[in-house]
Design a protein around this motif. Structure first.
Motif, PDB file in Angstrom:
ATOM      1  N   PRO A  69     -30.264  29.590 -26.651  1.00  0.00           N
ATOM      2  CA  PRO A  69     -29.055  29.666 -27.480  1.00  0.00           C
ATOM      3  C   PRO A  69     -27.837  30.056 -26.655  1.00  0.00           C
ATOM      4  O   PRO A  69     -27.941  30.790 -25.664  1.00  0.00           O
ATOM      5  N   GLY A  70     -26.679  29.559 -27.054  1.00  0.00           N
ATOM      6  CA  GLY A  70     -25.440  29.916 -26.382  1.00  0.00           C
ATOM      7  C   GLY A  70     -24.642  28.696 -25.998  1.00  0.00           C
ATOM      8  O   GLY A  70     -24.880  27.591 -26.472  1.00  0.00           O
ATOM      9  N   LYS A  71     -23.666  28.887 -25.098  1.00  0.00           N
ATOM     10  CA  LYS A  71     -22.837  27.791 -24.633  1.00  0.00           C
ATOM     11  C   LYS A  71     -23.610  26.979 -23.600  1.00  0.00           C
ATOM     12  O   LYS A  71     -24.422  27.512 -22.848  1.00  0.00           O
ATOM     13  N   ARG A 149     -27.125  26.610 -35.008  1.00  0.00           N
ATOM     14  CA  ARG A 149     -26.720  27.303 -33.789  1.00  0.00           C
ATOM     15  C   ARG A 149     -26.368  28.768 -34.034  1.00  0.00           C
ATOM     16  O   ARG A 149     -26.787  29.641 -33.260  1.00  0.00           O
ATOM     17  N   PRO A 150     -25.632  29.107 -35.096  1.00  0.00           N
ATOM     18  CA  PRO A 150     -25.402  30.533 -35.351  1.00  0.00           C
ATOM     19  C   PRO A 150     -26.694  31.307 -35.610  1.00  0.00           C
ATOM     20  O   PRO A 150     -26.820  32.465 -35.194  1.00  0.00           O
ATOM     21  N   LEU A 151     -27.654  30.671 -36.284  1.00  0.00           N
ATOM     22  CA  LEU A 151     -28.920  31.347 -36.549  1.00  0.00           C
ATOM     23  C   LEU A 151     -29.665  31.623 -35.247  1.00  0.00           C
ATOM     24  O   LEU A 151     -30.145  32.739 -35.024  1.00  0.00           O
ATOM     25  N   ALA A 152     -29.763  30.623 -34.374  1.00  0.00           N
ATOM     26  CA  ALA A 152     -30.454  30.820 -33.104  1.00  0.00           C
ATOM     27  C   ALA A 152     -29.783  31.921 -32.285  1.00  0.00           C
ATOM     28  O   ALA A 152     -30.461  32.780 -31.699  1.00  0.00           O
ATOM     29  N   SER A 153     -28.457  31.931 -32.246  1.00  0.00           N
ATOM     30  CA  SER A 153     -27.740  32.956 -31.478  1.00  0.00           C
ATOM     31  C   SER A 153     -27.958  34.338 -32.056  1.00  0.00           C
ATOM     32  O   SER A 153     -28.147  35.317 -31.312  1.00  0.00           O
ATOM     33  N   GLU A 154     -27.962  34.447 -33.397  1.00  0.00           N
ATOM     34  CA  GLU A 154     -28.166  35.761 -34.002  1.00  0.00           C
ATOM     35  C   GLU A 154     -29.575  36.276 -33.759  1.00  0.00           C
ATOM     36  O   GLU A 154     -29.774  37.469 -33.490  1.00  0.00           O
ATOM     37  N   LEU A 155     -30.567  35.415 -33.824  1.00  0.00           N
ATOM     38  CA  LEU A 155     -31.939  35.833 -33.555  1.00  0.00           C
ATOM     39  C   LEU A 155     -32.081  36.303 -32.116  1.00  0.00           C
ATOM     40  O   LEU A 155     -32.727  37.319 -31.840  1.00  0.00           O
ATOM     41  N   ALA A 156     -31.481  35.566 -31.182  1.00  0.00           N
ATOM     42  CA  ALA A 156     -31.549  35.973 -29.777  1.00  0.00           C
ATOM     43  C   ALA A 156     -30.840  37.298 -29.559  1.00  0.00           C
ATOM     44  O   ALA A 156     -31.342  38.174 -28.839  1.00  0.00           O
ATOM     45  N   ALA A 157     -29.678  37.482 -30.189  1.00  0.00           N
ATOM     46  CA  ALA A 157     -28.929  38.732 -30.038  1.00  0.00           C
ATOM     47  C   ALA A 157     -29.671  39.910 -30.641  1.00  0.00           C
ATOM     48  O   ALA A 157     -29.497  41.056 -30.200  1.00  0.00           O
ATOM     49  N   ALA A 158     -30.523  39.636 -31.638  1.00  0.00           N
ATOM     50  CA  ALA A 158     -31.286  40.699 -32.298  1.00  0.00           C
ATOM     51  C   ALA A 158     -32.528  41.090 -31.502  1.00  0.00           C
ATOM     52  O   ALA A 158     -33.282  41.965 -31.937  1.00  0.00           O
ATOM     53  N   GLY A 159     -32.742  40.445 -30.355  1.00  0.00           N
ATOM     54  CA  GLY A 159     -33.851  40.851 -29.495  1.00  0.00           C
ATOM     55  C   GLY A 159     -35.074  39.972 -29.567  1.00  0.00           C
ATOM     56  O   GLY A 159     -36.102  40.298 -28.963  1.00  0.00           O
ATOM     57  N   HIS A 160     -34.985  38.861 -30.280  1.00  0.00           N
ATOM     58  CA  HIS A 160     -36.117  37.932 -30.314  1.00  0.00           C
ATOM     59  C   HIS A 160     -36.027  37.038 -29.079  1.00  0.00           C
ATOM     60  O   HIS A 160     -35.344  36.019 -29.068  1.00  0.00           O
ATOM     61  N   THR A 191     -31.910  32.005 -43.555  1.00  0.00           N
ATOM     62  CA  THR A 191     -30.836  32.920 -43.216  1.00  0.00           C
ATOM     63  C   THR A 191     -31.355  33.794 -42.081  1.00  0.00           C
ATOM     64  O   THR A 191     -32.557  33.781 -41.769  1.00  0.00           O
ATOM     65  N   ALA A 192     -30.476  34.562 -41.467  1.00  0.00           N
ATOM     66  CA  ALA A 192     -30.938  35.450 -40.395  1.00  0.00           C
ATOM     67  C   ALA A 192     -32.011  36.423 -40.894  1.00  0.00           C
ATOM     68  O   ALA A 192     -33.043  36.606 -40.236  1.00  0.00           O
ATOM     69  N   PRO A 193     -31.825  37.083 -42.056  1.00  0.00           N
ATOM     70  CA  PRO A 193     -32.885  37.994 -42.524  1.00  0.00           C
ATOM     71  C   PRO A 193     -34.211  37.289 -42.788  1.00  0.00           C
ATOM     72  O   PRO A 193     -35.276  37.815 -42.435  1.00  0.00           O
ATOM     73  N   THR A 194     -34.191  36.095 -43.417  1.00  0.00           N
ATOM     74  CA  THR A 194     -35.458  35.424 -43.684  1.00  0.00           C
ATOM     75  C   THR A 194     -36.104  34.934 -42.390  1.00  0.00           C
ATOM     76  O   THR A 194     -37.332  34.981 -42.252  1.00  0.00           O
ATOM     77  N   ALA A 195     -35.297  34.478 -41.429  1.00  0.00           N
ATOM     78  CA  ALA A 195     -35.867  34.042 -40.149  1.00  0.00           C
ATOM     79  C   ALA A 195     -36.505  35.220 -39.411  1.00  0.00           C
ATOM     80  O   ALA A 195     -37.582  35.071 -38.806  1.00  0.00           O
ATOM     81  N   LYS A 196     -35.869  36.382 -39.463  1.00  0.00           N
ATOM     82  CA  LYS A 196     -36.464  37.564 -38.825  1.00  0.00           C
ATOM     83  C   LYS A 196     -37.760  37.960 -39.519  1.00  0.00           C
ATOM     84  O   LYS A 196     -38.736  38.357 -38.866  1.00  0.00           O
ATOM     85  N   GLU A 197     -37.782  37.846 -40.846  1.00  0.00           N
ATOM     86  CA  GLU A 197     -39.011  38.124 -41.601  1.00  0.00           C
ATOM     87  C   GLU A 197     -40.128  37.176 -41.165  1.00  0.00           C
ATOM     88  O   GLU A 197     -41.286  37.587 -40.983  1.00  0.00           O
ATOM     89  N   ILE A 198     -39.794  35.905 -40.975  1.00  0.00           N
ATOM     90  CA  ILE A 198     -40.779  34.911 -40.565  1.00  0.00           C
ATOM     91  C   ILE A 198     -41.300  35.200 -39.167  1.00  0.00           C
ATOM     92  O   ILE A 198     -42.508  35.110 -38.908  1.00  0.00           O
ATOM     93  N   LEU A 199     -40.423  35.570 -38.241  1.00  0.00           N
ATOM     94  CA  LEU A 199     -40.875  35.875 -36.886  1.00  0.00           C
ATOM     95  C   LEU A 199     -41.773  37.105 -36.867  1.00  0.00           C
ATOM     96  O   LEU A 199     -42.774  37.139 -36.140  1.00  0.00           O
ATOM     97  N   ASP A 200     -41.439  38.094 -37.679  1.00  0.00           N
ATOM     98  CA  ASP A 200     -42.306  39.275 -37.770  1.00  0.00           C
ATOM     99  C   ASP A 200     -43.660  38.889 -38.358  1.00  0.00           C
ATOM    100  O   ASP A 200     -44.712  39.329 -37.872  1.00  0.00           O
ATOM    101  N   ALA A 201     -43.658  38.056 -39.399  1.00  0.00           N
ATOM    102  CA  ALA A 201     -44.922  37.622 -39.998  1.00  0.00           C
ATOM    103  C   ALA A 201     -45.745  36.803 -39.010  1.00  0.00           C
ATOM    104  O   ALA A 201     -46.970  36.978 -38.909  1.00  0.00           O
ATOM    105  N   THR A 202     -45.091  35.920 -38.259  1.00  0.00           N
ATOM    106  CA  THR A 202     -45.803  35.115 -37.273  1.00  0.00           C
ATOM    107  C   THR A 202     -46.445  36.005 -36.220  1.00  0.00           C
ATOM    108  O   THR A 202     -47.581  35.766 -35.790  1.00  0.00           O
TER     109      THR A 202
END
Length: 311
Positions: A69-71, A149-160, A191-202
């Motif tokens: 993710p990013g430029k 793209r905003p979702l991917a960037s936010e997930l990466a910034a959140a430490g995933h 959304t960012a919260p649901t994607a984070k929930e999914i990554l935690d579940a995975t």
């Protein structure tokens, strides 16, 4: 929200049964911009891209390009690139990874064997966190860029750390969409919260059915039936269910699908394919049409001892 995703959500189009069909995935790092057909319209080698498309045809292996993710500077890559090769069958899933200086060696893989579950010793076992691939290719569909793209960037910034952008997962109108490995489940309308929930579940070996489009191991009737079982019987374990299906000879566009749990339980579903109405754009660059949808008409327990249908 841009047009095709907004219309699909407003029409409450079901996610279940919309995942891409792939027994295995070949995911190749390619920095820089991507064209609509990224494998041949990017800084990736176009002749190699065409060769890989031909080599994987009919094998069950799906190819996509990935990037962090990013430029993304518009210049050819240098040095090594990461490649992931994954198989997604329940109980037999694996992910292999390699760092390649010359991606032309990918011509040497036996893709029929990969599609059947044999990696042939390619690379090394991947043992890190679950891998997440968010569709972001705006040259193919603007919903994927504006929402993905905003979702991917936010997930990466959140430490995933293992979040990537990917060129194509199908179903632009379900953007933002995400594939997770090793299991091969695809999700949509995140959304960012649901994607984070999914990554935690995975990470815990589980599935979040509410946002799931299906597991790429199964054809779409099987995807819809599996998710119906998960939603109706609270089955969250990723590898708990296997699916077999057969067409109903007396009812066109209808399948009988059996879903078996590792604990011995089993269900039988009737799934029908219909054309979604009213017409809606499958992509922001396409005219409105009536895409297929897969509805579970019935679902009930399968008596003990009843054998599986054939696929």
């Amino acid at each position: 929200m841009s047009i095709c995703a907004r219309v699909s959500e407003d029409l409450a189009e079901p996610l279940a049964g919309s995942a891409p069909r792939a027994a295995a995935w070949l995911l190749i790092e390619q920095t820089g911009p991507w064209g609509p057909r990224a494998l041949t319209e990017s800084h990736f080698h176009p002749e190699l891209g065409r060769d890989l498309q031909e080599l994987t045809r009919g094998t069950g292996v799906e190819i996509a390009l990935i990037r962090r993710p990013g430029k993304h500077a518009d210049r050819p890559p240098s040095g090594e690139r990461i490649v992931y090769l994954a198989h997604t069958a329940p109980g037999r899933s694996w992910v292999r990874t390699a760092h390649l200086r010359d991606p032309h060696v990918l011509r040497d893989l036996d893709y029929a064997a990969v599609g059947a579950g044999d990696h042939g010793g390619f690379g090394a076992d991947y043992e890190g966190d679950p891998l997440a691939f968010v569709c972001t290719n705006g040259r193919r569909d603007r919903c994927c860029a504006l929402l993905g793209r905003p979702l991917a960037s936010e997930l990466a910034a959140a430490g995933h750390a293992q979040v990537w952008e990917v060129t194509h997962l199908g179903g632009h109108r379900f953007a933002p969409t995400m594939l997770v490995l090793p299991y091969g489940f695809t999700y949509g309308r995140l959304t960012a919260p649901t994607a984070k929930e999914i990554l935690d579940a995975t990470h815990r070996g589980r599935v979040v059915p509410e946002f799931c489009r299906g597991r790429s191991s199964w054809d779409r009737p099987g995807q819809a039936a599996e998710l119906a079982v998960r939603q109706n019987h609270a089955v969250e374990e990723a590898d708990a269910l296997t699916v077999t299906q057969r067409p109903d000879p007396g009812a066109p566009d209808t399948w009988t699908v059996q879903v078996h749990h590792t604990d011995g339980r089993a269900w039988q579903a009737e799934v029908r394919r219909t054309a979604a109405t009213p017409a809606r754009p499958e992509s922001c660059v396409k005219a409105p049409s009536n895409p297929d949808r897969y509805d579970v008409l019935s679902l009930g327990p399968l008596p003990a001892g009843v054998g599986a249908t054939t696929a």
